[in-house]
Scaffold this motif. Structure first.
Motif, PDB file in Angstrom:
ATOM      1  N   ASP A 246       9.745  -5.097   2.175  1.00 40.40           N
ATOM      2  CA  ASP A 246      10.815  -6.092   2.214  1.00 40.40           C
ATOM      3  C   ASP A 246      10.274  -7.477   2.553  1.00 40.40           C
ATOM      4  O   ASP A 246      10.616  -8.466   1.908  1.00 40.40           O
ATOM      5  CB  ASP A 246      11.878  -5.665   3.229  1.00 40.40           C
ATOM      6  N   VAL A 247       9.406  -7.559   3.555  1.00 47.69           N
ATOM      7  CA  VAL A 247       8.812  -8.838   3.957  1.00 47.69           C
ATOM      8  C   VAL A 247       7.963  -9.413   2.818  1.00 47.69           C
ATOM      9  O   VAL A 247       8.055 -10.606   2.509  1.00 47.69           O
ATOM     10  CB  VAL A 247       7.989  -8.687   5.257  1.00 47.69           C
ATOM     11  N   LEU A 248       7.160  -8.583   2.181  1.00 52.53           N
ATOM     12  CA  LEU A 248       6.333  -9.054   1.068  1.00 52.53           C
ATOM     13  C   LEU A 248       7.205  -9.584  -0.066  1.00 52.53           C
ATOM     14  O   LEU A 248       6.901 -10.625  -0.660  1.00 52.53           O
ATOM     15  CB  LEU A 248       5.421  -7.932   0.562  1.00 52.53           C
ATOM     16  N   LYS A 249       8.294  -8.881  -0.362  1.00 51.96           N
ATOM     17  CA  LYS A 249       9.207  -9.316  -1.421  1.00 51.96           C
ATOM     18  C   LYS A 249       9.821 -10.670  -1.079  1.00 51.96           C
ATOM     19  O   LYS A 249       9.879 -11.565  -1.920  1.00 51.96           O
ATOM     20  CB  LYS A 249      10.295  -8.269  -1.623  1.00 51.96           C
ATOM     21  N   LYS A 250      10.273 -10.829   0.169  1.00 47.96           N
ATOM     22  CA  LYS A 250      10.863 -12.103   0.603  1.00 47.96           C
ATOM     23  C   LYS A 250       9.851 -13.235   0.568  1.00 47.96           C
ATOM     24  O   LYS A 250      10.212 -14.389   0.368  1.00 47.96           O
ATOM     25  CB  LYS A 250      11.464 -11.961   1.994  1.00 47.96           C
ATOM     26  N   MET A 251       8.568 -12.908   0.748  1.00 46.95           N
ATOM     27  CA  MET A 251       7.508 -13.912   0.700  1.00 46.95           C
ATOM     28  C   MET A 251       7.078 -14.199  -0.736  1.00 46.95           C
ATOM     29  O   MET A 251       6.279 -15.093  -0.972  1.00 46.95           O
ATOM     30  CB  MET A 251       6.298 -13.442   1.521  1.00 46.95           C
ATOM     31  N   GLY A 252       7.577 -13.406  -1.681  1.00 52.57           N
ATOM     32  CA  GLY A 252       7.201 -13.587  -3.082  1.00 52.57           C
ATOM     33  C   GLY A 252       5.833 -13.031  -3.423  1.00 52.57           C
ATOM     34  O   GLY A 252       5.211 -13.444  -4.396  1.00 52.57           O
ATOM     35  N   VAL A 253       5.364 -12.082  -2.624  1.00 51.03           N
ATOM     36  CA  VAL A 253       4.034 -11.495  -2.816  1.00 51.03           C
ATOM     37  C   VAL A 253       4.164 -10.202  -3.615  1.00 51.03           C
ATOM     38  O   VAL A 253       4.957  -9.324  -3.273  1.00 51.03           O
ATOM     39  CB  VAL A 253       3.360 -11.206  -1.457  1.00 51.03           C
ATOM     40  N   SER A 254       3.378 -10.106  -4.662  1.00 54.18           N
ATOM     41  CA  SER A 254       3.344  -8.868  -5.439  1.00 54.18           C
ATOM     42  C   SER A 254       1.901  -8.383  -5.529  1.00 54.18           C
ATOM     43  O   SER A 254       0.977  -9.101  -5.174  1.00 54.18           O
ATOM     44  CB  SER A 254       3.919  -9.092  -6.838  1.00 54.18           C
ATOM     45  N   GLY A 255       1.728  -7.168  -5.985  1.00 59.53           N
ATOM     46  CA  GLY A 255       0.379  -6.633  -6.158  1.00 59.53           C
ATOM     47  C   GLY A 255      -0.221  -6.036  -4.902  1.00 59.53           C
ATOM     48  O   GLY A 255      -1.393  -5.670  -4.899  1.00 59.53           O
ATOM     49  N   VAL A 256       0.558  -5.934  -3.832  1.00 61.29           N
ATOM     50  CA  VAL A 256       0.085  -5.299  -2.601  1.00 61.29           C
ATOM     51  C   VAL A 256       0.701  -3.910  -2.549  1.00 61.29           C
ATOM     52  O   VAL A 256       1.915  -3.761  -2.583  1.00 61.29           O
ATOM     53  CB  VAL A 256       0.473  -6.111  -1.348  1.00 61.29           C
ATOM     54  N   GLU A 257      -0.140  -2.901  -2.480  1.00 61.15           N
ATOM     55  CA  GLU A 257       0.330  -1.524  -2.412  1.00 61.15           C
ATOM     56  C   GLU A 257       0.583  -1.160  -0.955  1.00 61.15           C
ATOM     57  O   GLU A 257      -0.224  -1.470  -0.078  1.00 61.15           O
ATOM     58  CB  GLU A 257      -0.742  -0.608  -3.008  1.00 61.15           C
ATOM     59  N   VAL A 258       1.720  -0.513  -0.697  1.00 65.27           N
ATOM     60  CA  VAL A 258       2.080  -0.128   0.669  1.00 65.27           C
ATOM     61  C   VAL A 258       2.480   1.342   0.674  1.00 65.27           C
ATOM     62  O   VAL A 258       3.290   1.775  -0.139  1.00 65.27           O
ATOM     63  CB  VAL A 258       3.253  -0.979   1.209  1.00 65.27           C
ATOM     64  N   GLU A 259       1.880   2.104   1.582  1.00 59.26           N
ATOM     65  CA  GLU A 259       2.202   3.518   1.758  1.00 59.26           C
ATOM     66  C   GLU A 259       2.289   3.812   3.250  1.00 59.26           C
ATOM     67  O   GLU A 259       1.973   2.954   4.070  1.00 59.26           O
ATOM     68  CB  GLU A 259       1.124   4.397   1.115  1.00 59.26           C
ATOM     69  N   HIS A 260       2.687   5.039   3.591  1.00 63.70           N
ATOM     70  CA  HIS A 260       2.728   5.436   4.999  1.00 63.70           C
ATOM     71  C   HIS A 260       2.024   6.768   5.191  1.00 63.70           C
ATOM     72  O   HIS A 260       1.854   7.537   4.248  1.00 63.70           O
ATOM     73  CB  HIS A 260       4.171   5.504   5.512  1.00 63.70           C
ATOM     74  N   SER A 261       1.622   7.025   6.449  1.00 59.58           N
ATOM     75  CA  SER A 261       0.880   8.240   6.772  1.00 59.58           C
ATOM     76  C   SER A 261       1.012   8.550   8.254  1.00 59.58           C
ATOM     77  O   SER A 261       1.412   7.694   9.043  1.00 59.58           O
ATOM     78  CB  SER A 261      -0.600   8.060   6.413  1.00 59.58           C
TER      79      SER A 261
ATOM     80  N   ASP B  33      -5.699 -15.095   5.069  1.00 56.66           N
ATOM     81  CA  ASP B  33      -7.118 -14.782   5.212  1.00 56.66           C
ATOM     82  C   ASP B  33      -7.706 -14.193   3.930  1.00 56.66           C
ATOM     83  O   ASP B  33      -8.883 -14.381   3.633  1.00 56.66           O
ATOM     84  CB  ASP B  33      -7.358 -13.797   6.358  1.00 56.66           C
ATOM     85  N   ASN B  34      -6.880 -13.472   3.189  1.00 57.18           N
ATOM     86  CA  ASN B  34      -7.319 -12.837   1.946  1.00 57.18           C
ATOM     87  C   ASN B  34      -6.990 -13.662   0.693  1.00 57.18           C
ATOM     88  O   ASN B  34      -7.103 -13.165  -0.412  1.00 57.18           O
ATOM     89  CB  ASN B  34      -6.710 -11.434   1.829  1.00 57.18           C
ATOM     90  N   LYS B  35      -6.565 -14.905   0.921  1.00 56.64           N
ATOM     91  CA  LYS B  35      -6.273 -15.855  -0.168  1.00 56.64           C
ATOM     92  C   LYS B  35      -5.192 -15.341  -1.128  1.00 56.64           C
ATOM     93  O   LYS B  35      -5.196 -15.678  -2.305  1.00 56.64           O
ATOM     94  CB  LYS B  35      -7.543 -16.189  -0.970  1.00 56.64           C
ATOM     95  N   ILE B  36      -4.272 -14.536  -0.611  1.00 57.87           N
ATOM     96  CA  ILE B  36      -3.160 -14.044  -1.421  1.00 57.87           C
ATOM     97  C   ILE B  36      -2.024 -15.055  -1.420  1.00 57.87           C
ATOM     98  O   ILE B  36      -1.299 -15.198  -2.385  1.00 57.87           O
ATOM     99  CB  ILE B  36      -2.711 -12.652  -0.945  1.00 57.87           C
ATOM    100  N   ILE B  37      -1.876 -15.765  -0.298  1.00 53.46           N
ATOM    101  CA  ILE B  37      -0.935 -16.880  -0.197  1.00 53.46           C
ATOM    102  C   ILE B  37      -1.679 -18.066   0.410  1.00 53.46           C
ATOM    103  O   ILE B  37      -2.760 -17.902   0.986  1.00 53.46           O
ATOM    104  CB  ILE B  37       0.317 -16.535   0.648  1.00 53.46           C
ATOM    105  N   GLU B  38      -1.081 -19.232   0.292  1.00 53.99           N
ATOM    106  CA  GLU B  38      -1.706 -20.437   0.876  1.00 53.99           C
ATOM    107  C   GLU B  38      -1.102 -20.771   2.210  1.00 53.99           C
ATOM    108  O   GLU B  38      -0.040 -20.445   2.555  1.00 53.99           O
ATOM    109  CB  GLU B  38      -1.528 -21.612  -0.079  1.00 53.99           C
TER     110      GLU B  38
END
Length: 94
Positions: A23-38, A89-94
């Motif tokens: 949800d946070v990534l979507k609100k930030m407009g970030v795509s291409g990040v895979e999220v899972e749980h364990s 830090d990973n240059k995914i956003i500025e």
């Protein structure tokens, strides 16, 4: 990039945390990040670039390098702040 949400049993808390991260990534407009749980016992170093968990189990995650420890896994504000740092830090956003 891959983020793994972790809790002790791998059920409720980590699944909720995974949904909050997405949800946070979507609100930030970030795509291409895979999220899972364990669950904690099933985590290996090659499962994700970053592991996100509550500070209560962060010490048990000491064998991993990239831990995002949250004071409150319910706080989307804290989650947003810490994810912003990682994404910059990973240059995914500025």
């Amino acid at each position: 990039m891959k983020i793994l949400a972790v809790c002790g049993s791998g059920l409720g808390s980590s699944m909720m945390l995974e949904m909050n991260v997405k949800d946070v990534l979507k609100k930030m407009g970030v795509s291409g990040v895979e999220v899972e749980h364990s669950d904690l016992s099933g985590v290996t170093k090659d499962m994700a670039d970053y592991i996100i968990c509550g500070k209560d189990i962060a010490n048990a995650m000491g064998r991993f390098d990239n831990i995002i420890a949250l004071d409150s896994i319910l706080s989307k504000q804290e989650l947003t702040e810490k994810l912003t740092i990682v994404l910059k830090d990973n240059k995914i956003i500025e």
